[in-house]
Structures are given as C-alpha cells and as structure tokens.
Write a protein that holds these residues in place. Structure first.
Motif, PDB file in Angstrom:
ATOM      1  N   ALA A 116     -27.859  37.143  -2.787  1.00 51.76           N
ATOM      2  CA  ALA A 116     -28.519  35.849  -2.636  1.00 51.76           C
ATOM      3  C   ALA A 116     -29.695  36.000  -1.688  1.00 51.76           C
ATOM      4  O   ALA A 116     -29.546  36.489  -0.566  1.00 51.76           O
ATOM      5  CB  ALA A 116     -27.533  34.810  -2.111  1.00 51.76           C
ATOM      6  N   GLY A 117     -30.865  35.640  -2.138  1.00 54.75           N
ATOM      7  CA  GLY A 117     -32.057  35.761  -1.313  1.00 54.75           C
ATOM      8  C   GLY A 117     -32.551  37.188  -1.147  1.00 54.75           C
ATOM      9  O   GLY A 117     -33.399  37.454  -0.308  1.00 54.75           O
ATOM     10  N   GLN A 118     -31.992  38.123  -1.924  1.00 56.11           N
ATOM     11  CA  GLN A 118     -32.404  39.534  -1.865  1.00 56.11           C
ATOM     12  C   GLN A 118     -32.253  40.126  -0.461  1.00 56.11           C
ATOM     13  O   GLN A 118     -33.014  40.988  -0.056  1.00 56.11           O
ATOM     14  CB  GLN A 118     -33.857  39.677  -2.361  1.00 56.11           C
ATOM     15  CG  GLN A 118     -34.124  39.130  -3.738  1.00 56.11           C
ATOM     16  CD  GLN A 118     -33.445  39.936  -4.831  1.00 56.11           C
ATOM     17  OE1 GLN A 118     -33.609  41.140  -4.905  1.00 56.11           O
ATOM     18  NE2 GLN A 118     -32.681  39.279  -5.680  1.00 56.11           N
ATOM     19  N   GLN A 119     -31.221  39.684   0.299  1.00 54.78           N
ATOM     20  CA  GLN A 119     -31.070  40.114   1.683  1.00 54.78           C
ATOM     21  C   GLN A 119     -30.261  41.395   1.853  1.00 54.78           C
ATOM     22  O   GLN A 119     -30.248  41.971   2.929  1.00 54.78           O
ATOM     23  CB  GLN A 119     -30.444  38.988   2.525  1.00 54.78           C
ATOM     24  CG  GLN A 119     -28.944  38.882   2.464  1.00 54.78           C
ATOM     25  CD  GLN A 119     -28.383  38.262   1.188  1.00 54.78           C
ATOM     26  OE1 GLN A 119     -29.112  37.944   0.273  1.00 54.78           O
ATOM     27  NE2 GLN A 119     -27.087  38.084   1.124  1.00 54.78           N
TER      28      GLN A 119
END
Length: 89
Positions: free
Chosen positions: A50-53
């Motif tokens: 999620a969110g490329q974190q």
C-alpha cells in the motif's frame, strides 16, 4: 493482474521505463514476484505494498517470469497479487 510497461519522464526530461508486476509469494522477508514483460535485473530495488512503501531488492531470477527478493522494510500487510513496480533508470 497482468504486467504493464510504460514510460515516465522524470526531472530533467530523463525517461524511465516502468515495469509493473505482482507479488506471488511472501515468506517472512523473502518475496517472489511475477513480471510478464521482462524481469528486473539482480540488485534492482522494487517498491510494493500500500503506497509502494515496502522496498525489496531482487536477489535472483527464478525463471523467465519470476524473481526472488529480500524485503528491506517490514512486510506486514503484504499479500499475494498486490501490484509492485520496477523503475529502470
């Protein structure tokens, strides 16, 4: 979910190729991914979650479509079929 290849233009007009894939397996900090178009090179940094974190470094190319990497950030919440992104410079 299939792989999508696109081109992004970054700062200074530099083109970056973006190769999207999906997570196929998560075992602790070991993450396997599938890329239908082309595999990212070994030692490439991938972003996912999620969110490329979540950051994952590619350590091996398993076959013509899958890579195995090690997560450099916690993998909590990472599941199969989540999209990820490889950005080549």
């Amino acid at each position: 979910m299939g792989c999508v290849t696109a081109t992004k233009v970054g700062a200074g007009g530099t083109a970056h190729s973006v190769n999207a894939g999906r997570v196929v397996s998560v075992r602790g900090s070991v993450v396997d991914r599938r890329f239908d178009a082309r595999l990212p090179p070994i030692h490439t940094m991938l972003r996912t979650g999620a969110g490329q974190q979540i950051l994952v470094e590619v350590l091996a190319q398993l076959d013509a479509h899958q890579v195995r990497g090690i997560a450099l950030t916690p993998t909590q919440g990472l599941g199969r079929s989540l999209p990820d992104r490889h950005q080549a410079h």
